[in-house]
Enzyme design. Structure first.
Site, short mmCIF file in Angstrom:
data_model
loop_
_atom_site.label_atom_id
_atom_site.label_comp_id
_atom_site.label_asym_id
_atom_site.label_seq_id
_atom_site.Cartn_x
_atom_site.Cartn_y
_atom_site.Cartn_z
CG ASP A 191 -1.79 1.17 1.33
OD1 ASP A 191 -2.40 1.49 0.30
OD2 ASP A 191 -1.86 1.79 2.40
CG ASP B 250 -3.07 1.61 7.88
OD1 ASP B 250 -4.08 1.14 8.42
OD2 ASP B 250 -3.11 2.49 7.01
CG ASP C 230 -4.43 -0.82 3.99
OD1 ASP C 230 -5.26 -0.14 3.37
OD2 ASP C 230 -3.25 -0.47 4.17
#
Lengths: 705, 125
Positions: A393, A592, A596
């Protein structure tokens, strides 16, 4: 029913009188650790006493079982002589004493197992030594059962030496086993014992268990921070390496989080306790590590099936071996048959098989914890080493997750500090997320920011304000065009900044273009290096982000990621993970733990980058306490090293048993005339389990590549 | 083949049959965990060379609590693992350690020591 009542109920309901009940979930404190240590020490000392009793008897019986091999003894105790018979009778009594004292646990263990309709190592050793002793005693008392007196040989040496060696092996095993859990001991040992709190206006020292949430705790330089909390006053540098693996001290100011068990280096401060007792980050870490160490690696399931049948199967093999040698073996058949059966029982080592994976898992998980990596269970560990693709991410994982001022560009004749001072002053009044970056950037250069005299936010365009007696415009191209501001070369420069993944904002003063301030979410220092390491490990690295494609590609280029999934809405991240899985890949997702969570759950292995005290909340397979991508590299390396260790151990244990058993059964005899001695079998058996544990301990010497 | 060989082989085969029957064929009947006023299904489990009882019958959908008491010093049994429920516990000698879990689905689950040497079975109905 309240929590207390629930915990009380078992004590009254179904507990043997005189026993204290423990909740298995509470992490062991230093006190529990001491008791465990003491129990191990006591067990070790007991085993060593048994070894020292058995060893000299073993040497004596070994020599006196074959006195004809020693010239002087052969004269004194010739074969068939009454004095040799008396010596052997004495050996019979001495070896019975060894069986009863040193070998006691084998016989009680075998009996208890039998009561549970199961068999284990104890069963095999008890059978092996017991059969040797009973046979020796029968032929000593009734030599006439043998066809010839030349065949009269006793095997008390086997009884005693096997007992001695296996007991020594158990003692060594216990020592080595204690070392595999060093990591958890280290973590438990970190727990501070006292805290200095402010109560009734006075500073008093109290045991750490008495600290309650909301207490104001005082920490001086060099002291350990007792519990988790938030700094109320003062500042300092804190060494968090023991919890996060971060080697450099971290600067802390009022409002920052501090973690219990970390060490305050330079300044003094007071903080408000927010988590105490079993809620602290350290307690959560210890609990997670204990849970993971008690879990199973999936490959263990195969081992479990095998070891469920193993011991009875070995007993059957020993009987078959006896039958075969008695029926078709050379003379003296009964002696060969007996040796083969006893050797088969003794060489088989169900322990090595059973310990192969748990020992490596314990060491590997502990190794992770000491490096700030929390592995949830054996499944996560085994899957992690099979990953082919890692999705990162962008925000908060590759980058810091908050924009900062990166570039200031001026038109000719404009003073940089003046422009930034005014822009910063204007942005003070703004609530736009990017505004804070400009304010902080300006303040960071030591500029005093004036207040705006008038302020007008124009949504989708920017800001129009009066500040320091000047008219100031701050915003995008649309705003500048609307106000007919000639941008000249600035427009090209802005496009370059945008290509670079930054957000440029024009500044105009008194109707003239003054320059550009650009902000961007910056890449973490070690992200580039970590991404390179992941690629070097053969992993495909993919970036996922909500940014537009141009920005996403720009960041991808900067950190060295070719495959970029851009404009992905937060709720679609899990779906994107699934799409990659449908390509037939094992996919890891790094993000995180909170935003997520669905994507982390969808991935084969979810890595949560946590920071500070929220370590245990993250619903992930692997939690990286330190907010650095490098943790993913370490986690992958640790999982690969641990699984390699598991495979080595399993291979070793399987090979040992699959080679050892046929040799013990005498398959080499027809070809080479080699028959394994039961004494060698005992040495091999005792050291096979020690080898497995030592190999697991070798993992502790692992260092990041 | 002489008579003694025949005897040895017959006895040997008999022993093998006994081992197969004793260890693998006999099915032990389970002990049903008692339902306490707290709503838990509870069972005391003695850890001494094995688990007593080693087959425990539980009802599906009700929280279960097994209270393990280890009465031996051998380090083999110092940990109990309920792999299917993601639970494990260190069992200090002479202390009762409660392991709680939720048997949500019917089936047979194993509990064992860390090395898989001591084993027990949970039957969830």
């Amino acid at each position: 029913m309240n929590k207390h009542a629930m915990h009380m109920s078992p004590a009254s309901a179904n507990v043997l009188p005189g026993y204290k009940i423990h909740e298995a979930r509470a992490p062991a404190g230093p006190e529990g650790l001491d008791r465990e240590q003491q129990a191990r020490e006591a067990e070790y000392r007991s085993l060593m006493r048994k070894w020292w009793f058995a060893a000299p008897v073993g040497v004596f019986t070994m020599i006196m079982s074959y006195p004809w091999l020693f010239p002087v003894l052969d004269d004194w105790f010739p074969r068939g002589s009454p004095q040799l018979w008396y010596i052997w009778a004495f050996m019979g009594v001495a070896s019975a004493a060894v069986l009863l004292y040193s070998g006691n646990q084998f016989f009680t263990g075998a009996w208890q197992a039998l009561e549970h309709r199961s068999a284990n190592m104890h069963t095999l050793i008890a059978l092996g030594t017991g059969v040797a002793w009973v046979y020796s005693t029968i032929i000593l008392l009734f030599p006439q059962v043998l066809p010839s007196s030349e065949m009269l040989e006793v095997y008390y040496d086997v009884t005693v030496v096997v007992t001695a060696l296996v007991v020594l092996g158990l003692a060594m095993e216990l020592k080595a086993k204690g070392r595999t859990s060093d990591a958890i001991k280290k973590l438990i040992g970190l727990q501070p014992k006292t805290a200095r709190v402010v109560r009734g206006g006075r500073e008093i020292d109290i045991p750490v268990e008495q600290v309650v949430v909301g207490d104001l705790v005082v920490v001086r330089p060099g002291e350990k921070i007792p519990v988790d909390g938030e700094i109320a006053e003062g500042s300092s540098a804190v060494d968090e390496s023991m919890v996060t693996g971060e080697s450099l001290p971290v600067e802390k100011r009022a409002g920052d989080e501090v973690i219990g068990a970390t060490i305050n280096k330079t300044g003094s401060f007071k903080f408000t306790a927010t988590k105490v007792g079993s809620d602290t980050a350290l307690a959560s870490i210890i609990r997670m590590v204990q849970d993971a160490q008690g879990s199973k690696v999936p490959i263990q399931r195969i081992v479990d099936v095998v070891s469920g049948y193993f011991t009875p199967a070995v007993a059957i093999l020993a009987i078959l071996g006896f039958m075969a040698w008695y029926t078709a073996g050379p003379e003296p058949r009964i002696v060969f048959a007996l040796i083969v059966a006893v050797t088969t029982l003794i060489i088989a080592c169900p322990c090595a098989l059973g310990m192969a994976t748990p020992m490596s898992l314990t060491t590997g998980v502990g190794l992770g914890a000491l490096n700030g990596i929390l592995i949830r269970d054996g499944t996560a560990l085994q899957t992690a080493q099979k990953l082919q693709t890692v999705i990162l991410d962008k925000t908060g994982t590759i980058t810091h997750g908050r924009p900062v001022l990166t570039d200031v560009v001026m038109s000719p004749g404009v003073d940089e500090n003046e422009m930034l001072r005014l822009a910063g002053g204007v942005e003070k009044s703004s609530e736009h997320p990017l505004a804070a970056a400009i304010v902080e950037g300006a303040a960071g250069r030591g500029l005093a920011l004036p207040d705006a005299e008038s302020f007008n936010a124009i949504p989708g365009h920017g800001i129009e304000a009066r500040i320091g007696g000047r008219a100031l415009l701050l915003g995008n191209l649309k705003l500048m065009h609307d106000r007919s501001i000639a941008l000249g070369a600035l427009e090209e420069r802005a496009a370059e900044l945008a290509d670079d993944g930054k957000t440029p904002m024009y500044v105009a003063m008194d109707g003239k273009a003054a320059g550009i301030v650009a902000v961007a979410d910056t890449v973490k220092d070690d992200s580039v290096q970590a991404i390179r390491s992941l690629k070097d490990m053969g992993l495909e690295v993919v970036m996922i982000t909500g940014d537009n494609e141009r920005t996403a590609r720009a960041i991808g280029r900067r950190v060295g990621i070719e495959r970029v999934l851009s404009e992905v809405l937060p709720q679609d991240k899990a779906h994107n993970v699934q799409k990659l899985q449908l390509e037939g890949k094992k996919v890891g997702m790094v993000g995180d733990g909170i935003n997520d969570a669905p994507a982390l759950a969808q991935a084969d292995v979810g890595f949560a980058i946590g920071t500070g005290t929220d370590v245990a909340i993250a619903a992930s397979d692997i939690t990286l306490i330190k907010g650095s991508l490098h943790g993913v590299v370490l986690a992958m390396q640790i999982s690969r090293a641990t699984m390699r260790n598991v495979y080595q151990n399993l291979f070793g244990a399987f090979i040992y048993n699959t080679l050892g058993l046929p040799i013990a059964l005498g398959v080499l005899y027809p070809f080479f005339g080699i028959l394994l001695s039961p004494l060698l079998a005992a040495i091999a058996m005792a050291f096979s389990s020690v080898t497995v544990i030592s190999n697991a301990n070798r993992l502790k010497r692992w260092r990041p590549a | 083949m002489t008579w003694d060989m025949i005897v040895v082989n017959v006895v040997g085969l008999g022993l093998i049959g006994l081992i197969v029957w004793f260890f693998w064929l006999v099915k032990t009947k389970g002990v049903r965990a008692a339902l306490t006023s707290g709503g838990y299904q509870e069972q005391m489990v003695l850890v001494k060379g094995g688990y007593t009882p080693d087959v425990i019958v539980l009802e599906r959908g009700k929280p279960a609590r097994l209270n393990f008491v280890r009465q031996e010093s051998s380090s083999c049994s110092e940990m109990v693992v309920l792999a299917a429920f993601g639970k494990s516990a260190y069992l200090p000698e002479g202390e009762t350690v409660a392991v709680e879990f939720m048997p949500a689905e019917a089936g047979e689950y194993e509990f064992a020591c860390q090395m898989g040497m001591l084993r027990g079975k949970l039957i969830v109905e």
